[in-house]
Design an enzyme around this catalytic site. Sequence first.
Site, PDB file in Angstrom:
ATOM      1  N   LYS A 202     -10.587  -4.383  -8.664  1.00  0.00           N
ATOM      2  CA  LYS A 202     -11.528  -4.414  -7.541  1.00  0.00           C
ATOM      3  C   LYS A 202     -12.155  -3.031  -7.435  1.00  0.00           C
ATOM      4  O   LYS A 202     -11.444  -2.026  -7.587  1.00  0.00           O
ATOM      5  CB  LYS A 202     -10.793  -4.739  -6.240  1.00  0.00           C
ATOM      6  CG  LYS A 202     -11.698  -4.830  -5.005  1.00  0.00           C
ATOM      7  CD  LYS A 202     -10.872  -5.037  -3.734  1.00  0.00           C
ATOM      8  CE  LYS A 202     -11.731  -5.278  -2.514  1.00  0.00           C
ATOM      9  NZ  LYS A 202     -10.945  -5.117  -1.258  1.00  0.00           N
ATOM     10  N   HIS A 221      -4.135  -4.342   6.537  1.00  0.00           N
ATOM     11  CA  HIS A 221      -3.626  -5.491   5.778  1.00  0.00           C
ATOM     12  C   HIS A 221      -2.499  -5.032   4.863  1.00  0.00           C
ATOM     13  O   HIS A 221      -2.340  -3.837   4.610  1.00  0.00           O
ATOM     14  CB  HIS A 221      -4.742  -6.103   4.916  1.00  0.00           C
ATOM     15  CG  HIS A 221      -5.187  -5.188   3.794  1.00  0.00           C
ATOM     16  ND1 HIS A 221      -5.968  -4.084   4.014  1.00  0.00           N
ATOM     17  CD2 HIS A 221      -4.912  -5.188   2.468  1.00  0.00           C
ATOM     18  CE1 HIS A 221      -6.168  -3.449   2.866  1.00  0.00           C
ATOM     19  NE2 HIS A 221      -5.528  -4.097   1.911  1.00  0.00           N
ATOM     20  N   ASP A 223      -1.259  -5.994   0.817  1.00  0.00           N
ATOM     21  CA  ASP A 223      -1.886  -6.633  -0.345  1.00  0.00           C
ATOM     22  C   ASP A 223      -1.153  -7.931  -0.699  1.00  0.00           C
ATOM     23  O   ASP A 223       0.071  -8.006  -0.613  1.00  0.00           O
ATOM     24  CB  ASP A 223      -1.883  -5.682  -1.547  1.00  0.00           C
ATOM     25  CG  ASP A 223      -2.853  -4.509  -1.365  1.00  0.00           C
ATOM     26  OD1 ASP A 223      -3.699  -4.552  -0.448  1.00  0.00           O
ATOM     27  OD2 ASP A 223      -2.746  -3.538  -2.151  1.00  0.00           O
ATOM     28  N   HIS A 277      -1.832  -1.016   5.354  1.00  0.00           N
ATOM     29  CA  HIS A 277      -2.800   0.066   5.160  1.00  0.00           C
ATOM     30  C   HIS A 277      -4.206  -0.381   5.549  1.00  0.00           C
ATOM     31  O   HIS A 277      -4.469  -1.583   5.718  1.00  0.00           O
ATOM     32  CB  HIS A 277      -2.764   0.563   3.704  1.00  0.00           C
ATOM     33  CG  HIS A 277      -3.002  -0.503   2.672  1.00  0.00           C
ATOM     34  ND1 HIS A 277      -2.072  -1.479   2.359  1.00  0.00           N
ATOM     35  CD2 HIS A 277      -4.071  -0.787   1.884  1.00  0.00           C
ATOM     36  CE1 HIS A 277      -2.552  -2.276   1.427  1.00  0.00           C
ATOM     37  NE2 HIS A 277      -3.773  -1.886   1.123  1.00  0.00           N
TER      38      HIS A 277
HETATM   39  O1  LIG Z   1      -9.851   1.958  -0.692  1.00  0.00           O
HETATM   40  C1  LIG Z   1      -8.625   2.076  -0.598  1.00  0.00           C
HETATM   41  O2  LIG Z   1      -8.054   3.163  -0.728  1.00  0.00           O
HETATM   42  C2  LIG Z   1      -7.783   0.877  -0.274  1.00  0.00           C
HETATM   43  C3  LIG Z   1      -8.457  -0.442  -0.525  1.00  0.00           C
HETATM   44  C4  LIG Z   1      -7.572  -1.600  -0.228  1.00  0.00           C
HETATM   45  O3  LIG Z   1      -6.597  -1.489   0.459  1.00  0.00           O
HETATM   46  C5  LIG Z   1      -7.854  -2.922  -0.814  1.00  0.00           C
HETATM   47  O4  LIG Z   1      -8.947  -3.110  -1.382  1.00  0.00           O
HETATM   48  O5  LIG Z   1      -6.962  -3.799  -0.735  1.00  0.00           O
HETATM   49 FE   LIG Z   2      -5.174  -3.069   0.087  1.00  0.00          FE
END
Ligand SMILES: O=C(O)CCC(=O)C(=O)O
Ligand SMILES: [Fe+2]
Length: 336
Positions: A202, A221, A223, A277
């Site tokens: 991503k 959220h 992951d 996070h």
């Molecule tokens: O951009 C970030 O450091 C975290 C992104 C994130 O938590 C996610 O895409 O699940």
């Molecule tokens: Fe994340």
Amino acid sequence: MEIERVQDISSSSLHTEAIPLEFIRSEKEQPAITTFRGPVPAIPVVDLSDPDEESVARAVVKASEEWGIFQVVNHGIPTELIKRLQEVGRTFFELPSAEKESVAKPVDAKDIEGYGTKLQKEVEGKKAWVDHLFHRIWPPSCVNYSFWPKNPPEYREVNEEYALHVKKLSETLLGILSEGLGLRREALREGLGGDLAEYMMKINYYPPCPRPDLALGVPAHTDLSGITLLVPNEVPGLQVFKDDHWFDAEYIPSAVIVHIGDQILRLSNGRYKNVLHRTTVDKDRTRMSWPVFLEPHREMIVGPLPELISDDYPPKYKPFAFKDYSYRKLNKLPLD
Ligand SMILES: O=C(O)CCC(=O)C(=O)O
Ligand SMILES: [Fe+2]
């Protein structure tokens, strides 16, 4: 249907102090109000080149039990490759809209691959200040190049090389985490489906935001993945929730940030924590991040590993096929 991209909203709000109402978080979420500014414990950092393997393993296991997040340095992914990964991703996001839209997620698609912006509003109807690109990078049988940018031309080669490195590092970490549970090195890798497990790249693109005090990039959220291996650019923004506080993660150049996701929480029957996070955004600078989510195959059933279950340690989580788990979580249906 034209989907409005946050990148365009950002460009048109550059000379104002205002952002559209749907990006303004409630006071319970606003980063200016909820970020802890006192002294904070630092997220653990593990040097994987330390010849004392036992001490490395202890540090990884402790961080996963207590935090669900840690940073690794000297991890074997060449710094120069990380720079190239970031360069091709940044170049893609700086291309004209039409070029980005050529790899957009189709409006009616069930899968998440492609260039996109979260359409579904979240709790309290708020939008996230971020655009993204999703595409699988491993195993080769799961790769659909139609969602990989053709431009810049090196995009494919760099991502293919990165996939091999990220897989190797993930497997090393899963081996350490398996042994930390008193199991065979392969236990967690197999629990995620072995060779069928998928690596989903991503790219998060957080353009400058006139009101970083009010908006969020990605809201709070955990992951869905087993583990996530992430490299950010130099603009800070990742925040971690621990001991009832939100605080900023330190940016360490060339480090890889490791998140324990929901599937390792469940396989380990709660021994390893899935980190909560979120991300903040910057007033003047574009933040970007490249998480790779190591996920079970859709049909793979994931639940606490049988070796960890006994009368003294009853299962804390129900087994679910990954596709059902994801559906239930995304639609906020009951899980356990
Ligand atoms: O951009 C970030 O450091 C975290 C992104 C994130 O938590 C996610 O895409 O699940
Ligand atoms: Fe994340």
